[in-house]
Design an enzyme around this catalytic site. Sequence first.
Site, PDB file in Angstrom:
ATOM      1  N   ARG A 188      20.969 -17.312 -20.156  1.00 52.25           N
ATOM      2  CA  ARG A 188      22.184 -18.113 -19.889  1.00 52.25           C
ATOM      3  C   ARG A 188      22.007 -19.302 -20.757  1.00 52.25           C
ATOM      4  O   ARG A 188      20.847 -19.444 -21.501  1.00 52.25           O
ATOM      5  CB  ARG A 188      21.972 -18.616 -18.571  1.00 52.25           C
ATOM      6  CG  ARG A 188      20.679 -19.413 -18.306  1.00 52.25           C
ATOM      7  CD  ARG A 188      20.450 -20.036 -16.875  1.00 52.25           C
ATOM      8  NE  ARG A 188      19.192 -20.051 -16.251  1.00 52.25           N
ATOM      9  CZ  ARG A 188      18.737 -21.345 -16.808  1.00 52.25           C
ATOM     10  NH1 ARG A 188      19.279 -22.156 -17.462  1.00 52.25           N
ATOM     11  NH2 ARG A 188      17.427 -21.765 -16.400  1.00 52.25           N
ATOM     12  N   LYS A 196      11.606 -29.866 -17.034  1.00 58.90           N
ATOM     13  CA  LYS A 196      11.460 -30.622 -18.196  1.00 58.90           C
ATOM     14  C   LYS A 196      12.232 -31.856 -18.236  1.00 58.90           C
ATOM     15  O   LYS A 196      13.350 -32.124 -17.365  1.00 58.90           O
ATOM     16  CB  LYS A 196      12.532 -29.554 -19.235  1.00 58.90           C
ATOM     17  CG  LYS A 196      11.761 -28.267 -19.496  1.00 58.90           C
ATOM     18  CD  LYS A 196      12.652 -27.315 -20.229  1.00 58.90           C
ATOM     19  CE  LYS A 196      12.107 -25.881 -20.104  1.00 58.90           C
ATOM     20  NZ  LYS A 196      13.047 -25.098 -20.711  1.00 58.90           N
TER      21      LYS A 196
END
Length: 235
Positions: free
Chosen positions: A80, A25
Amino acid sequence: VIADQHGNVCHLFERDCSVQRRHQKLIEEAPSPNLPEDRRREICDAAVRMIRGAEYSNAGTVEFIVDSDDNFYFIEVNARIQVEHPVSEMITGVDLIKEQIRVAAGEQLSFEQQDLKCIGHSIECRINAENPDRNFQPSPGKIEKLFTPGGLGVRFDSHVYGGYTVPPYYDSMIGKLIVHRPTRDEAIATMRRALAEMQVEGIATTAPFHDLVLQHAEFVSGKHDTKFVEREFQS
């Protein structure tokens, strides 16, 4: 999504992470443009059901991909905190790291789903020590000078400083530049101003490339997809 040990599960809205290169990303924003509200609600509800069914507690991200017909498909769960958590924090006002600590201590979340409101628009650019003009070649080395932008709605999360040496052994990200403004157009304009003000001397970074993406018509329209960078910027 974040859940505590007392059965409370809340989604902090959905993020659009489609500006990427080689599945990594580059730019994240929240909320995603051009996604119908009813489909956004379905995605968030599906994520909550999955986390509740797994009896998971902590912050986590349930990832889906959406096609051109707005059909969505499950990809994976990242159990997470993720790099792009600031965009969720900016539009909701929730400090996710603080909530993680509360959950780890056995406490309840400090909010409920009905308390969360999506306010404004947030964009995050991952500033990497890479040279976009050389096919994103890694650019480790000493940062001779660092000037980070500021001002209303601008945030910079980083560990680096002037004199810091970027090692060649780890992830190339040196910081996250985040903006939050009332509208997407304002967020884009603020991010472009912040990128122009950022100064990093001694190494190459992806900041100039982010500015090219932000002014591209396909990104401005919100109609970009996961192949956008490869299609428009790489031969």
